[in-house]
Scaffold this motif. Structure first.
Motif, PDB file in Angstrom:
ATOM      1  N   UNK A 161       0.809  -1.229   0.000  1.00  0.00           N
ATOM      2  CA  UNK A 161       0.000   0.000   0.000  1.00  0.00           C
ATOM      3  C   UNK A 161       0.835   1.269   0.000  1.00  0.00           C
ATOM      4  N   UNK A 162       1.967   1.242   0.674  1.00  0.00           N
ATOM      5  CA  UNK A 162       2.817   2.434   0.749  1.00  0.00           C
ATOM      6  C   UNK A 162       4.232   1.997   1.087  1.00  0.00           C
ATOM      7  N   UNK A 163       5.203   2.810   0.722  1.00  0.00           N
ATOM      8  CA  UNK A 163       6.582   2.480   1.032  1.00  0.00           C
ATOM      9  C   UNK A 163       6.773   2.506   2.545  1.00  0.00           C
ATOM     10  N   UNK A 164       7.396   1.453   3.067  1.00  0.00           N
ATOM     11  CA  UNK A 164       7.588   1.316   4.507  1.00  0.00           C
ATOM     12  C   UNK A 164       9.012   0.831   4.755  1.00  0.00           C
ATOM     13  N   UNK A 165       9.734   1.517   5.635  1.00  0.00           N
ATOM     14  CA  UNK A 165      11.133   1.169   5.879  1.00  0.00           C
ATOM     15  C   UNK A 165      11.289  -0.257   6.387  1.00  0.00           C
ATOM     16  N   UNK A 166      10.326  -0.720   7.194  1.00  0.00           N
ATOM     17  CA  UNK A 166      10.429  -2.056   7.772  1.00  0.00           C
ATOM     18  C   UNK A 166      10.239  -3.136   6.705  1.00  0.00           C
ATOM     19  N   UNK A 167       9.226  -2.964   5.858  1.00  0.00           N
ATOM     20  CA  UNK A 167       8.968  -3.935   4.799  1.00  0.00           C
ATOM     21  C   UNK A 167       9.996  -3.799   3.680  1.00  0.00           C
ATOM     22  N   UNK A 168      10.362  -2.552   3.368  1.00  0.00           N
ATOM     23  CA  UNK A 168      11.427  -2.313   2.402  1.00  0.00           C
ATOM     24  C   UNK A 168      11.079  -2.607   0.961  1.00  0.00           C
ATOM     25  N   UNK A 169       9.810  -2.473   0.592  1.00  0.00           N
ATOM     26  CA  UNK A 169       9.375  -2.699  -0.790  1.00  0.00           C
ATOM     27  C   UNK A 169       8.599  -1.482  -1.265  1.00  0.00           C
ATOM     28  N   UNK A 170       8.838  -1.062  -2.500  1.00  0.00           N
ATOM     29  CA  UNK A 170       8.128   0.085  -3.048  1.00  0.00           C
ATOM     30  C   UNK A 170       6.650  -0.241  -3.232  1.00  0.00           C
ATOM     31  N   UNK A 171       5.815   0.774  -3.178  1.00  0.00           N
ATOM     32  CA  UNK A 171       4.385   0.620  -3.405  1.00  0.00           C
ATOM     33  C   UNK A 171       4.149  -0.013  -4.774  1.00  0.00           C
ATOM     34  N   UNK A 172       3.187  -0.950  -4.842  1.00  0.00           N
ATOM     35  CA  UNK A 172       2.878  -1.608  -6.102  1.00  0.00           C
ATOM     36  C   UNK A 172       2.404  -3.031  -5.911  1.00  0.00           C
ATOM     37  N   UNK A 173       2.255  -3.743  -7.033  1.00  0.00           N
ATOM     38  CA  UNK A 173       1.806  -5.131  -7.003  1.00  0.00           C
ATOM     39  C   UNK A 173       2.928  -6.059  -7.460  1.00  0.00           C
ATOM     40  N   UNK A 174       3.085  -7.191  -6.738  1.00  0.00           N
ATOM     41  CA  UNK A 174       4.172  -8.123  -7.004  1.00  0.00           C
ATOM     42  C   UNK A 174       3.652  -9.560  -6.974  1.00  0.00           C
ATOM     43  N   UNK A 175       4.326 -10.428  -7.714  1.00  0.00           N
ATOM     44  CA  UNK A 175       4.060 -11.855  -7.599  1.00  0.00           C
ATOM     45  C   UNK A 175       4.656 -12.336  -6.274  1.00  0.00           C
ATOM     46  N   UNK A 176       3.915 -13.198  -5.565  1.00  0.00           N
ATOM     47  CA  UNK A 176       4.390 -13.671  -4.266  1.00  0.00           C
ATOM     48  C   UNK A 176       4.004 -15.124  -4.046  1.00  0.00           C
ATOM     49  N   UNK A 177       4.793 -15.792  -3.218  1.00  0.00           N
ATOM     50  CA  UNK A 177       4.551 -17.177  -2.830  1.00  0.00           C
ATOM     51  C   UNK A 177       4.313 -17.205  -1.327  1.00  0.00           C
ATOM     52  N   UNK A 178       3.212 -17.819  -0.903  1.00  0.00           N
ATOM     53  CA  UNK A 178       2.862 -17.874   0.514  1.00  0.00           C
ATOM     54  C   UNK A 178       2.673 -19.330   0.933  1.00  0.00           C
ATOM     55  N   UNK A 179       3.244 -19.709   2.077  1.00  0.00           N
ATOM     56  CA  UNK A 179       3.086 -21.078   2.571  1.00  0.00           C
ATOM     57  C   UNK A 179       2.683 -21.077   4.041  1.00  0.00           C
TER      58      UNK A 179
END
Length: 510
Positions: A269-287
């Motif tokens: 949703x927004x750039x966050x120093x802790x998460x460290x990923x730019x705002x946007x949509x990404x492919x992800x794998x969840x287990x």
């Protein structure tokens, strides 16, 4: 009460011949579902029968025919020997000069407090009465210090799933950790656009199918990284040593029930120093999975010891604790923490294999346990052991993942460190109905309809994990704004779960 038992739980009793596995399963689940036997009672009955098949074969009881087969094997020199774990289910021998058994138990029994310690409930409108009753019992334990109930809570075994319980610093409760020790979440975010699954659906499906194994029979021959098996703790105790080979075979596999490995879209949703990923949509794998047969065997073994050492009233029997100043308490703590490391390695094994197959490395991994116990300090300085059974650690700036269902979103969250919640949050949406009720009320057509509506491709899975058996994840998240900030949303697209037949055979608490 649980309505099924797994073959894995039965096999911890001893070296039961493979040709009798089906008979044991049929009798066990018949006793649980029709006679309403608690799982512990079934295992105790089997243990006593294995120890003395002649006695059971020569009397009319619920296992007479099976006992006759075992007695015949014994006469042929092939007696089924009880394992060390199996022996813990045997009743204690009482000398002939002992006082009356009931009086003895009463004399050595810990009593519950007449009033439970106050605790905070989040999202009470979403929680069934049975879960609250279980939490009240837990908060009446003489070793209870503080607690909290998360909005996804539902009735479990001992401590409700979604329950958080702080006990005195020298006590740990195996069943307040849970049977699936260190059940956890793991998320890999890739520097690929969210719609990548539309471009390469075949590759992503193949990556899931070829690099995942589910259920008791799930084992892997090829390991990506097996260094977890080099830890010195694998030699710490006999039960750990005995389970090491099984743990190695199951490294890189997943359980049944609500365990999964899935592709989806992460929206930051927004750039966050802790998460460290730019705002946007990404492919992800969840287990989502835990410590497999190793953790389950450890949990059952030490919960039996706890019940033998700590006598409690019937309604609190599964909340028996181990004293951390005893050999058993230290052994459990070592095994539990090893199960945590092993569960993490399990997820990493799966993620690395899949990442390699698609030719990418994640730009971020987020993971957390939600069935574990930690040594922590409360806001007033009190040292405690915090048990989170189906609850996510949410201390200040802790990153965590709260999943929804096979079609509903999950959320990446940052903890706020709320003291009344014991630095915790929910571990998911929480069930609306039991597995038995789901299997009898949800139809295949209804499941297929919701999968089509949400554009989700399902590999495996069963009706007891259909989206409609879960609470509304959005409402559950809204009930804990005091506990976490939402940083990103994960929307599932290609979901891999255990096949229906495997799930129904094994069963799960949550």
């Amino acid at each position: 009460m649980e309505t099924t038992i797994s073959l894995e739980e039965i096999l911890v009793l001893g070296n039961i011949p493979e040709n009798l596995h089906g008979v044991f399963m049929r009798i066990a689940n018949g006793l649980i579902q029709k006679a309403e036997y608690p799982k512990e009672k079934v295992l105790r009955l089997f243990a006593e029968m294995l120890a003395n098949p002649k006695k059971f074969a020569n009397s009319k009881n619920k296992v007479t025919n099976l006992a006759k087969e075992l007695y015949l094997l014994q006469k042929q020199g092939n007696k089924v020997e009880l394992s060390e774990e199996g022996k813990t289910y045997m009743p204690e021998e009482i000398p002939h000069f002992a006082i009356d058994k009931k009086e003895k138990q009463k004399e050595g029994m810990f009593q519950l407090a007449t009033a439970s310690i106050p605790y905070k409930i989040y999202g009470a409108e979403h929680i069934e009465e049975g879960a609250i009753a279980q939490m009240e019992t837990a908060m009446s334990l003489p070793v209870a210090v503080a607690g909290a109930l998360m909005p996804d809570a539902h009735q479990g075994y001992g401590l409700p799933i979604g329950g958080v319980l702080a006990t005195t610093a020298n006590t740990v409760i195996p069943y307040a950790v849970g049977v699936d020790i260190a059940c956890r979440m793991c998320l890999s975010v890739f520097d690929l656009p969210g719609d990548f699954f539309k471009r390469q659906p075949g590759l992503l499906k193949k990556a899931l199918v070829e690099n995942t194994k589910f259920g008791m029979g799930g084992e892997t021959a090829h390991k990506f990284d097996e260094t977890i098996m080099d830890k010195a703790e694998w030699q710490a105790t006999k039960i750990i040593r005995d389970l090491k080979d099984k743990a190695y075979r199951q490294l890189g596999t997943s359980g049944t029930g609500n365990h999964f490995v899935e592709w989806g879209i992460v929206e930051v949703f927004a750039e966050d120093d802790l998460l460290g990923i730019l705002k946007g949509e990404y492919l992800a794998l969840l287990s989502h999975s835990g410590s497999r047969g190793f953790g389950g065997a450890v949990a059952n073994y030490y919960s039996q010891i706890a019940r033998q050492k700590t006598k409690l009233p019937k309604e609190a029997a599964h909340l028996a604790w181990l004293d951390m100043n005893t050999e058993e308490g230290q052994e459990y703590w070592i095994a539990m923490n090893l199960a945590g490391d092993y569960a993490s390695a399990n997820h990493h094994e799966i993620h690395k294999k899949i990442a390699k197959m698609i030719g990418e490395k994640p730009i971020k991994m987020v993971e957390n346990h939600h069935n574990f116990a930690w040594k922590e300090v409360l806001a007033d300085g009190t040292e405690v052991i915090v048990h989170r059974k189906g609850a996510t650690p949410a201390g200040r700036n802790d990153l965590g993942i709260i999943p929804g269902s096979m079609t509903d979103p999950g959320f990446v969250v940052r903890g706020k460190g709320e003291a009344e919640a014991l630095n915790s949050a929910s571990h998911g949406a929480g069930r609306l109905m039991s597995r038995k009720k789901a299997l009898s009320s949800v139809t295949n057509s209804a499941l297929k309809k919701v999968l089509a509506e949400k554009n989700v491709y399902l590999i495996g899975g069963d009706l007891d994990e259909a989206p409609m058996v879960y609470k509304n994840i959005e409402a559950v998240i809204a009930s804990q704004t005091e506990l976490v900030d939402v940083l990103a949303k994960f929307t599932p697209k290609i979901v891999r779960m255990a096949d229906a037949q495997t799930t129904r055979k094994e069963g799960r608490e949550d």
